[in-house]
Design a protein around this motif. Structure first.
Motif, PDB file in Angstrom:
ATOM      1  N   TYR A  28      19.131 -22.146   1.541  1.00  8.81           N
ATOM      2  CA  TYR A  28      18.432 -22.610   3.319  1.00  8.81           C
ATOM      3  C   TYR A  28      19.289 -21.377   3.704  1.00  8.81           C
ATOM      4  O   TYR A  28      19.671 -20.111   3.499  1.00  8.81           O
ATOM      5  N   HIS A  29      17.650 -21.239   4.418  1.00  2.24           N
ATOM      6  CA  HIS A  29      17.512 -19.722   4.971  1.00  2.24           C
ATOM      7  C   HIS A  29      16.707 -20.238   6.844  1.00  2.24           C
ATOM      8  O   HIS A  29      16.053 -21.480   6.237  1.00  2.24           O
ATOM      9  N   ARG A  30      16.304 -19.614   7.305  1.00  2.00           N
ATOM     10  CA  ARG A  30      15.100 -19.674   8.595  1.00  2.00           C
ATOM     11  C   ARG A  30      15.053 -18.142   9.393  1.00  2.00           C
ATOM     12  O   ARG A  30      15.631 -17.080   8.387  1.00  2.00           O
ATOM     13  N   ILE A  33      10.357 -16.933  -5.419  1.00  2.00           N
ATOM     14  CA  ILE A  33      11.341 -15.554  -5.144  1.00  2.00           C
ATOM     15  C   ILE A  33      10.394 -15.278  -3.589  1.00  2.00           C
ATOM     16  O   ILE A  33       8.836 -15.251  -3.786  1.00  2.00           O
ATOM     17  N   LYS A  34      10.870 -15.214  -2.603  1.00  7.20           N
ATOM     18  CA  LYS A  34       9.947 -14.506  -1.028  1.00  7.20           C
ATOM     19  C   LYS A  34      10.754 -12.983  -0.794  1.00  7.20           C
ATOM     20  O   LYS A  34      11.994 -12.998  -0.742  1.00  7.20           O
ATOM     21  N   VAL A  35       9.481 -12.605  -0.563  1.00  5.34           N
ATOM     22  CA  VAL A  35      10.131 -11.040  -0.415  1.00  5.34           C
ATOM     23  C   VAL A  35       9.598 -10.725   1.327  1.00  5.34           C
ATOM     24  O   VAL A  35       8.554 -11.190   1.534  1.00  5.34           O
ATOM     25  N   TRP A  49      16.567 -24.375   9.462  1.00  2.00           N
ATOM     26  CA  TRP A  49      17.168 -24.229   8.197  1.00  2.00           C
ATOM     27  C   TRP A  49      16.597 -24.214   7.510  1.00  2.00           C
ATOM     28  O   TRP A  49      16.301 -25.792   7.643  1.00  2.00           O
ATOM     29  N   HIS A  50      16.010 -24.702   6.557  1.00  2.27           N
ATOM     30  CA  HIS A  50      15.384 -25.011   5.314  1.00  2.27           C
ATOM     31  C   HIS A  50      15.118 -24.520   4.243  1.00  2.27           C
ATOM     32  O   HIS A  50      15.466 -23.413   4.070  1.00  2.27           O
ATOM     33  N   ARG A  51      15.151 -25.487   2.571  1.00  5.20           N
ATOM     34  CA  ARG A  51      14.611 -25.084   1.528  1.00  5.20           C
ATOM     35  C   ARG A  51      13.515 -24.928   1.337  1.00  5.20           C
ATOM     36  O   ARG A  51      12.590 -26.085   1.516  1.00  5.20           O
ATOM     37  N   ASP A  52      12.238 -23.876   0.345  1.00  5.71           N
ATOM     38  CA  ASP A  52      11.610 -24.494  -0.155  1.00  5.71           C
ATOM     39  C   ASP A  52      10.816 -24.909  -0.702  1.00  5.71           C
ATOM     40  O   ASP A  52      11.454 -25.249  -1.672  1.00  5.71           O
ATOM     41  N   PRO A  53       9.677 -25.501  -0.271  1.00  4.77           N
ATOM     42  CA  PRO A  53       8.602 -26.539  -1.273  1.00  4.77           C
ATOM     43  C   PRO A  53       8.335 -26.083  -2.677  1.00  4.77           C
ATOM     44  O   PRO A  53       8.429 -26.872  -3.914  1.00  4.77           O
ATOM     45  N   VAL A  84       8.504  -7.921  19.521  1.00  6.18           N
ATOM     46  CA  VAL A  84       7.778  -8.997  18.022  1.00  6.18           C
ATOM     47  C   VAL A  84       8.908  -8.332  17.025  1.00  6.18           C
ATOM     48  O   VAL A  84       9.348  -7.155  17.535  1.00  6.18           O
ATOM     49  N   ARG A  85       8.784  -9.258  15.755  1.00  9.27           N
ATOM     50  CA  ARG A  85       8.863  -8.890  14.704  1.00  9.27           C
ATOM     51  C   ARG A  85       7.763  -8.591  13.863  1.00  9.27           C
ATOM     52  O   ARG A  85       6.518  -9.257  14.096  1.00  9.27           O
ATOM     53  N   ILE A  86       7.831  -7.506  13.348  1.00  8.85           N
ATOM     54  CA  ILE A  86       6.079  -7.805  12.178  1.00  8.85           C
ATOM     55  C   ILE A  86       6.400  -7.609  10.926  1.00  8.85           C
ATOM     56  O   ILE A  86       7.617  -6.633  10.299  1.00  8.85           O
TER      57      ILE A  86
HETATM   58  O1  AKG Z   1       9.905 -16.643   9.197  1.00  3.65           O
HETATM   59  C1  AKG Z   1      10.745 -15.653   8.726  1.00  3.65           C
HETATM   60  O2  AKG Z   1      11.868 -14.277   8.552  1.00  3.65           O
HETATM   61  C2  AKG Z   1      11.162 -16.661   7.374  1.00  3.65           C
HETATM   62  C3  AKG Z   1      10.659 -17.684   7.452  1.00  3.65           C
HETATM   63  C4  AKG Z   1      10.347 -19.281   6.415  1.00  3.65           C
HETATM   64  O3  AKG Z   1      11.490 -19.863   6.424  1.00  3.65           O
HETATM   65  C5  AKG Z   1       9.114 -19.110   4.939  1.00  3.65           C
HETATM   66  O4  AKG Z   1       8.392 -18.347   4.541  1.00  3.65           O
HETATM   67  O5  AKG Z   1       9.671 -20.024   4.358  1.00  3.65           O
END
Ligand code: AKG
Length: 305
Positions: free
Chosen positions: A252-254, A179-181, A169-173, A262-264
């Motif tokens: 917060y996301h992970r 915004i992430k898609v 779990w983290h916050r992005d910098p 696998v995940r694509i």
């Molecule tokens: O792999 C993911 O689902 C998210 C990756 C992630 O934490 C990020 O791009 O900040």
């Protein structure tokens, strides 16, 4: 100057609009803010999506919620090539452990697109990233016209290692708001390492104060996180291929840690015009098809041969 101010909020969410936010939006980003306020939006059916994103920090759905018809066609084209690459010998060798991962620090994923010479101007994935409907959603969220900061396609695979880097779990910098898609190109169940998010922990979200308890460490395990936010409140984004996630990743996301299969996915990052981290993205030419001002703005200063 603005970086000195915004750096104080790197990987932090703001509880309230403060002077740093106003300086970021109305001084450092005066031009994109002016555009967002003055320009007519083309898509008038986005109120629910915009409200959900503002309130929860995340909104998910099928591609028709976020992309125009042209964007969906481009996504189909891009995903055919990406899925072919995912079955190549090079990728199989990494997944089977016979070759090293292609991603620095992330030896649990393979990059399926490479833009060493810049993104080709007619790249279908660029057409998706610059889809006008999607850009209008991001613009409404930021209150300013967005800048396309990064684009990628990943294949995540199981490893025997404990969760690391983005799997915690983290916050992005990258910026004060980001915004992430993510668009899944494969079906993603619990075992495929779904993107997971704690709603309302983004700036101005209702859980920002409670989330302060997590901010002593940069990355948290599930166990640490569940002491502050019960696992029942986590939004675990499982979904069929074609599921799209739009999230402010200051919240917060992970990320994905598959346990089998696998995940694509493809992913885009949008920031303001003054991110805290420099963008590395280059477009190797000028995309003639990108005629809308909001599209040209998103890639300004990074196009050309
Ligand atoms: O792999 C993911 O689902 C998210 C990756 C992630 O934490 C990020 O791009 O900040």
């Amino acid at each position: 100057m603005i970086e000195r101010l915004t750096n104080r909020f790197k990987r932090r969410a703001m509880a309230k609009r403060n002077y740093i936010y106003y300086a970021w939006r109305y001084i450092a980003n005066a031009v994109p803010t002016y555009h967002a306020v003055r320009s007519r939006t083309v898509h008038r059916d986005l109120a629910d999506t915009n409200r959900e994103l503002r309130e929860h920090g995340i909104v998910t759905g099928t591609t028709d919620r976020f992309l125009t018809e042209a964007g969906r066609v481009a996504l189909g084209e891009a995903s055919r090539t990406i899925l072919q690459t995912s079955e190549s010998d090079r990728v199989r060798a990494v997944v089977e452990g016979a070759a090293a991962s292609t991603a620095s620090k992330k030896d649990f994923l393979v990059n399926l697109v490479k833009y060493d010479k810049g993104v080709p101007p007619d790249d279908p994935l660029l057409k998706v990233a610059l889809d006008q409907r999607l850009l209008e959603i991001v613009a409404s969220y930021f209150g300013l016209w967005p800048t396309l900061h990064a684009m990628a396609s990943w294949l995540n695979y199981p490893t025997d290692e404990p969760p690391a880097v983005s799997q915690l779990w983290h916050r992005d910098p990258e910026d004060l708001q980001i915004i992430k898609v993510f668009i899944y190109l494969s079906d993603v169940g619990e075992e495929s390492g779904p993107f997971s998010y704690i709603p309302r922990t983004h700036s101005f979200g209702a859980e920002v104060e409670r989330a302060r308890q997590c901010e002593a460490s940069k990355r948290l395990s599930n166990e640490d996180m569940s002491r502050v936010f019960d696992a029942s409140s986590w939004k675990v984004c499982t979904g069929a291929a074609g599921t799209m996630i739009v999230a402010d990743t200051i919240g917060y996301h992970r990320g994905g840690k598959p346990t089998s299969g696998v995940r694509i996915l493809v992913t885009f990052t949008y920031t303001s015009a003054t991110p805290m981290m420099a963008r590395k993205l280059r477009v190797a030419g000028t995309p003639g098809w990108a005629t809308a001002p909001i599209q040209r703005f998103a890639i300004r200063e990074i196009t050309g041969g």
